[in-house]
Write an enzyme that holds these catalytic residues in place. Structure first.
Site, PDB file in Angstrom:
ATOM      1  CD  GLU A  59      -2.444  -8.749  -2.671  1.00 24.32           C
ATOM      2  OE1 GLU A  59      -3.072  -8.926  -3.737  1.00 24.32           O
ATOM      3  OE2 GLU A  59      -2.238  -7.630  -2.170  1.00 24.32           O
TER       4      GLU A  59
ATOM      5  CE  LYS B  84       0.032  -8.452   3.587  1.00 25.77           C
ATOM      6  NZ  LYS B  84      -0.589  -8.239   2.259  1.00 25.77           N
TER       7      LYS B  84
ATOM      8  CB  SER C  78      -0.946   0.003   1.209  1.00 25.65           C
ATOM      9  OG  SER C  78      -0.225  -0.219   2.400  1.00 25.65           O
TER      10      SER C  78
ATOM     11  CG  ASP D   8       2.399  -6.711   1.194  1.00 18.76           C
ATOM     12  OD1 ASP D   8       2.059  -7.881   1.424  1.00 18.76           O
ATOM     13  OD2 ASP D   8       1.627  -5.736   1.276  1.00 18.76           O
TER      14      ASP D   8
ATOM     15  CD  GLU E 101      -7.537  -5.567   1.729  1.00 22.15           C
ATOM     16  OE1 GLU E 101      -6.414  -6.081   1.604  1.00 22.15           O
ATOM     17  OE2 GLU E 101      -7.813  -4.396   1.377  1.00 22.15           O
TER      18      GLU E 101
END
Ligand code: KIV
Length: 275
Positions: A120, A118, A50, A88, A187
């Site tokens: 996704e 991390k 982000s 991330d 999320e």
């Protein structure tokens, strides 16, 4: 005799062992100074991709590179001492193959000294997660709304509003847990589904716009401080720093223009006094 005792950093297994226990507190940070503050109160600091939106003003996380994550990961490691720092993996650095994921993740861990990464994705990433974990890389999963897939999803939409989607999202969380991840971010997952997944899987769930029943919560620091121009509806602002910063910058500009701001003359006078 030295009286200095270094505080031990939390590890991925420490966080894994918090399943069903004391809630896990996680916030993002991308800088050394904010990391120092966040470190005093949080168990996990996420150097989230982000940062592409928050620091660089991109519309999505897609343009973020591995080099950007490593640079900010370094800063956060320097600013923190106790929290587990999770970095991330940005879009394009891990999806092509499990080998690509290992090389990227190993680079992040070697160059920053962080404790975990991390990724996704649920079922489609399970083989990669297992490959990384077997090779010594602690992995946090991320399912539900996965912002790196924004172009395929068609927008930042809540996931699991239609119960017909529940099975797929649940299977994603289960796949990540079975692959050996130490925790998983849920999320924008519908509240009852997030609670159900939390009760079902063996690893901690970290909610963002999901459910208070999750084993922990995460927010983007700038969102909860009132510094982000646009925030998702679920974000609670704990303060509103935007207007205070605006007022301080305006006061400074006014002083400079009125020639009442001391500027370097002040510093020079101070220096003279001490010599
Ligand atoms: O990049 C990020 O900040 C994240 C959180 C929203 C979980 O992935």
């Amino acid at each position: 005799m030295s009286t200095y005792t270094e505080e031990k950093r939390l590890t991925a297994p420490d966080i894994r062992s918090r399943k069903g226990g004391l809630p896990i507190v996680m916030l993002t940070s991308y800088h050394a100074h904010t990391a120092r503050i966040v470190d005093r109160h949080c168990d996990v600091i996420l150097v989230g991709d982000s940062l592409g939106m928050v620091m660089h003003g991109f519309e999505t996380t897609i343009p973020v590179t591995l080099d950007m994550m490593i640079l900010q990961g370094h800063a956060v490691m320097r600013g923190s001492r106790r929290a587990l720092v999770v970095i991330d993996m940005p879009f394009g650095s891990y999806e092509a193959s499990k080998e690509q994921a290992f090389l990227s993740a190993a680079r992040v861990m070697k160059e920053t000294g962080c404790g975990a990464i991390k990724v996704e994705g649920g079922q489609r990433m399970s083989e990669t997660i297992a490959f990384l974990v077997e090779r010594g890389i602690p992995v946090m999963g991320h399912v539900g709304l996965t912002p790196q897939s924004i172009n395929a999803i068609g927008g930042f939409k809540a996931q699991g509003r239609d119960p017909a989607d529940w099975e797929r999202i649940e299977a994603d969380a289960r796949a990540v847990a079975d692959a050996g991840a130490f925790a998983v971010v849920l999320e924008a997952v519908a509240e009852p589904l997030a609670a159900r997944i939390t009760g079902e899987i063996a690893i901690p769930t970290i909610g963002i716009g999901a459910s208070p029943a999750c084993d922990g919560q995460v927010l983007v620091l700038e969102d909860m401080l009132g510094l982000s121009p646009r925030v998702p509806k679920f974000v609670k602002r704990f303060t509103d720093l935007g207007p205070s910063i605006d007022a301080a910058v305006e006061a400074y500009a006014t002083e400079v223009r009125a020639r009442t701001f001391p500027g370097s003359a002040h510093v020079y006078a101070m220096k003279k006094k001490t010599t």
